[in-house]
Motif scaffolding. Structure first.
Motif, PDB file in Angstrom:
ATOM      1  N   LEU A   1       0.836  -1.202   0.000  1.00 46.48           N
ATOM      2  CA  LEU A   1       0.000   0.000   0.000  1.00 46.48           C
ATOM      3  C   LEU A   1       0.871   1.253   0.000  1.00 46.48           C
ATOM      4  O   LEU A   1       0.649   2.201  -0.772  1.00 46.48           O
ATOM      5  CB  LEU A   1      -0.921   0.002   1.220  1.00 46.48           C
ATOM      6  N   LEU A   2       1.864   1.264   0.873  1.00 46.63           N
ATOM      7  CA  LEU A   2       2.723   2.440   0.991  1.00 46.63           C
ATOM      8  C   LEU A   2       3.520   2.671  -0.288  1.00 46.63           C
ATOM      9  O   LEU A   2       3.648   3.809  -0.767  1.00 46.63           O
ATOM     10  CB  LEU A   2       3.677   2.268   2.180  1.00 46.63           C
ATOM     11  N   GLY A   3       4.053   1.606  -0.890  1.00 52.37           N
ATOM     12  CA  GLY A   3       4.854   1.760  -2.101  1.00 52.37           C
ATOM     13  C   GLY A   3       4.048   2.330  -3.259  1.00 52.37           C
ATOM     14  O   GLY A   3       4.528   3.208  -3.996  1.00 52.37           O
ATOM     15  N   ASP A   4       2.815   1.823  -3.432  1.00 57.23           N
ATOM     16  CA  ASP A   4       2.013   2.335  -4.544  1.00 57.23           C
ATOM     17  C   ASP A   4       1.591   3.781  -4.294  1.00 57.23           C
ATOM     18  O   ASP A   4       1.537   4.586  -5.233  1.00 57.23           O
ATOM     19  CB  ASP A   4       0.776   1.447  -4.741  1.00 57.23           C
ATOM     20  N   ALA A   5       1.305   4.144  -3.053  1.00 57.67           N
ATOM     21  CA  ALA A   5       0.960   5.533  -2.748  1.00 57.67           C
ATOM     22  C   ALA A   5       2.146   6.459  -2.994  1.00 57.67           C
ATOM     23  O   ALA A   5       1.979   7.569  -3.523  1.00 57.67           O
ATOM     24  CB  ALA A   5       0.489   5.637  -1.296  1.00 57.67           C
ATOM     25  N   MET A   6       3.353   6.004  -2.644  1.00 60.05           N
ATOM     26  CA  MET A   6       4.538   6.818  -2.900  1.00 60.05           C
ATOM     27  C   MET A   6       4.751   6.994  -4.402  1.00 60.05           C
ATOM     28  O   MET A   6       5.179   8.057  -4.857  1.00 60.05           O
ATOM     29  CB  MET A   6       5.758   6.173  -2.237  1.00 60.05           C
ATOM     30  N   ARG A   7       4.461   5.949  -5.179  1.00 61.99           N
ATOM     31  CA  ARG A   7       4.572   6.072  -6.637  1.00 61.99           C
ATOM     32  C   ARG A   7       3.630   7.145  -7.171  1.00 61.99           C
ATOM     33  O   ARG A   7       4.011   7.968  -8.029  1.00 61.99           O
ATOM     34  CB  ARG A   7       4.239   4.726  -7.289  1.00 61.99           C
TER      35      ARG A   7
END
Length: 278
Positions: free
Chosen positions: A103-109
């Motif tokens: 979740l965090l990685g896709d939001a950072m993207r």
């Protein structure tokens, strides 16, 4: 922007950006809550934990009002909003927090690909904003992050900080009239003479003390002459009526070579040599 709603509209815009750009299946919920407030899972949470005045825009000058001609309006209050992005997901018995990490990685993207909140994702009310809302990653040291989480009952979770700026709030200060512009700049009427005076010759070039010197030139009429002999001011403010004038040397000059300097109305100067003979 409206001073009463702009900060909340920015938070809503960030939420809308994530909901429209996340590529996860199923799509997680995006909330704007304090870290210790309960909600569904999995989800991404945006927590506004700090609001500061923008350091570089705090001293702006008054600007022209585009809606009223001849008026100046006070600069807006420019702010920087600091958010904490935190993923929530149930722990897997084998992979632990892997789902939260996804979740965090896709939001950072999403935030990396959209360094400015696109106009199509702005909440209603921000469409006419003058400024672009930029999303910038913020570095928060672990100690400060730990103190922030210690204020809540929820245990620490992996989080990433972001700043959104500038958020500009209109102020209600009364407008000022715009100073009148200068339509014409006066130019001093400075004129150089079309025919400047000049002295071309001096005669004779030598003779006894008391000799009368004759100076000839052009455009001398109406001017005044000054004459120095050997550095001494021998004749001053001598009125000139034509293109020739005479000057008598002193009778007590000792034999030798003397400089004779002639100046005409501070417009012409020349030095001649005269030899006083016994």
């Amino acid at each position: 922007m409206s001073a009463a709603t702009a900060i909340g509209l920015v938070s809503a815009s960030l939420r809308g950006l994530l909901l429209h750009e996340l590529k996860l299946t199923p799509l997680p919920e995006v909330t704007i809550l304090a870290p210790d407030e309960t909600a569904g899972s999995p989800r991404l949470n945006l927590f506004l934990y700090r609001v500061t005045e923008h350091p570089f825009l705090r001293n702006q000058d008054w600007t022209a009002d585009p809606r009223r001609a001849g008026q100046l309006v006070a600069p807006p209050l420019s702010l920087t909003l600091s958010y904490l992005l935190t993923p929530y997901a149930p722990n897997d018995p084998v992979t632990g927090n892997a789902i939260a990490h996804q979740l965090l990685g896709d939001a950072m993207r999403v935030f990396y690909e959209h360094s400015e909140i696109p106009a199509e994702h702005l909440a209603q009310g921000l469409g006419g904003a003058r400024e672009k809302l930029r999303i910038i990653g913020d570095t928060v040291d672990p100690e400060s992050l730990g103190r922030l989480w210690s204020t809540f009952t929820e245990p620490f979770r992996l989080s990433v900080a972001y700043q959104v700026s500038p958020v500009q709030l209109d102020v209600s200060t009364a407008p000022l009239p715009r100073p009148r512009r200068v339509h014409r700049v006066g130019v001093p009427d400075v004129r150089a003479p079309l025919d400047p005076p000049s002295v071309a010759t001096m005669s004779p070039a030598g003779g006894p003390a008391g000799t009368t010197l004759t100076f000839t030139g052009s455009h001398l009429a109406g001017r005044v002459a000054q004459v120095w002999v050997g550095g001494h001011h021998s004749h001053q403010d001598l009125p000139l009526t034509g293109d020739a004038f005479t000057v008598a040397l002193a009778d007590d000059l000792a034999p030798g070579l003397y400089e004779v300097r002639v100046e005409v109305s501070a417009l012409f100067r020349r030095v001649f040599l005269f030899e006083v003979r016994p």
